[in-house]
Scaffold this active site. Structure first.
Site, PDB file in Angstrom:
ATOM      1  N   GLU A  12       0.821  -1.213   0.000  1.00  0.00           N
ATOM      2  CA  GLU A  12       0.000   0.000   0.000  1.00  0.00           C
ATOM      3  C   GLU A  12       0.851   1.256   0.000  1.00  0.00           C
ATOM      4  O   GLU A  12       0.533   2.230  -0.690  1.00  0.00           O
ATOM      5  CB  GLU A  12      -0.957  -0.002   1.194  1.00  0.00           C
ATOM      6  CG  GLU A  12      -2.081  -1.007   1.047  1.00  0.00           C
ATOM      7  CD  GLU A  12      -2.991  -1.084   2.266  1.00  0.00           C
ATOM      8  OE1 GLU A  12      -2.720  -0.409   3.290  1.00  0.00           O
ATOM      9  OE2 GLU A  12      -3.979  -1.837   2.201  1.00  0.00           O
ATOM     10  N   HIS A  46     -10.082   1.084   0.446  1.00  0.00           N
ATOM     11  CA  HIS A  46     -10.500   0.224   1.556  1.00  0.00           C
ATOM     12  C   HIS A  46     -12.015   0.014   1.609  1.00  0.00           C
ATOM     13  O   HIS A  46     -12.510  -0.698   2.476  1.00  0.00           O
ATOM     14  CB  HIS A  46      -9.997   0.802   2.880  1.00  0.00           C
ATOM     15  CG  HIS A  46      -8.534   0.619   3.078  1.00  0.00           C
ATOM     16  ND1 HIS A  46      -7.604   1.453   2.494  1.00  0.00           N
ATOM     17  CD2 HIS A  46      -7.828  -0.312   3.767  1.00  0.00           C
ATOM     18  CE1 HIS A  46      -6.388   1.041   2.828  1.00  0.00           C
ATOM     19  NE2 HIS A  46      -6.498  -0.021   3.590  1.00  0.00           N
TER      20      HIS A  46
END
Length: 163
Positions: A12, A46
């Site tokens: 990420e 997310h």
């Protein structure tokens, strides 16, 4: 466990800080706007957890509320890691913060429960939380340094100072 503490944070941060942020900087977007914009992409990334929660049978409002809360804190955390990357010029600082955050999780406020074992010392614990928050913001700039290398990121403190 490995996914949350190593694979997730490393990948990420490479994508959202190491790729997206320099791309925004090189597109002549102001440093402040880039630091505030790139975490929105991180937060949206997310939101796939909403589908998982719904597939697991969670009520729609509960799944939506949980996912919106997760979007909010991942976006705020993304602002912090984007700031770290911009200030230090090193992706490792963002990766380390991400690993630490995933390991620690969200703060536990169970000490406010009258039936919990820490209820008697709740004001001391709360004072320590407040002390930690104040110390964090007081030390934020002095514990991060401006990059002096060839990174395509801000090179002066004025580029990333948010007032």
């Amino acid at each position: 466990y490995i996914r949350n503490l190593l694979i997730g944070p490393i990948t990420e941060e490479i994508v959202f800080r190491g790729c997206v942020l320099p791309l925004l900087f090189s597109a002549q977007i102001s440093k402040l706007h880039a630091i505030l914009l790139s975490p929105l992409v991180f937060g949206v990334a997310h939101l796939h957890h909403l589908k998982r929660r719904l597939d697991e049978g969670a009520p729609i409002l509960s799944a939506l509320a949980t996912s919106l809360f997760q979007f909010a804190y991942t976006t705020l955390f993304g602002i912090y890691t984007a700031f770290l990357f911009a200030r230090t010029g090193h992706l490792l600082s963002a990766i380390a913060a991400h690993i630490f955050c995933n390991y620690m999780g969200l703060p536990d406020f169970d000490f406010f429960s009258p039936h919990g074992p820490l209820y008697k010392v709740r004001f001391f614990i709360l004072a320590m939380y407040i002390f930690g928050i104040v110390a964090f913001f007081r030390l934020l700039f002095s514990c991060t340094t401006t990059p002096s290398t060839f990174f395509i990121i801000p090179t002066t403190e004025e580029d990333v100072v948010v007032r």
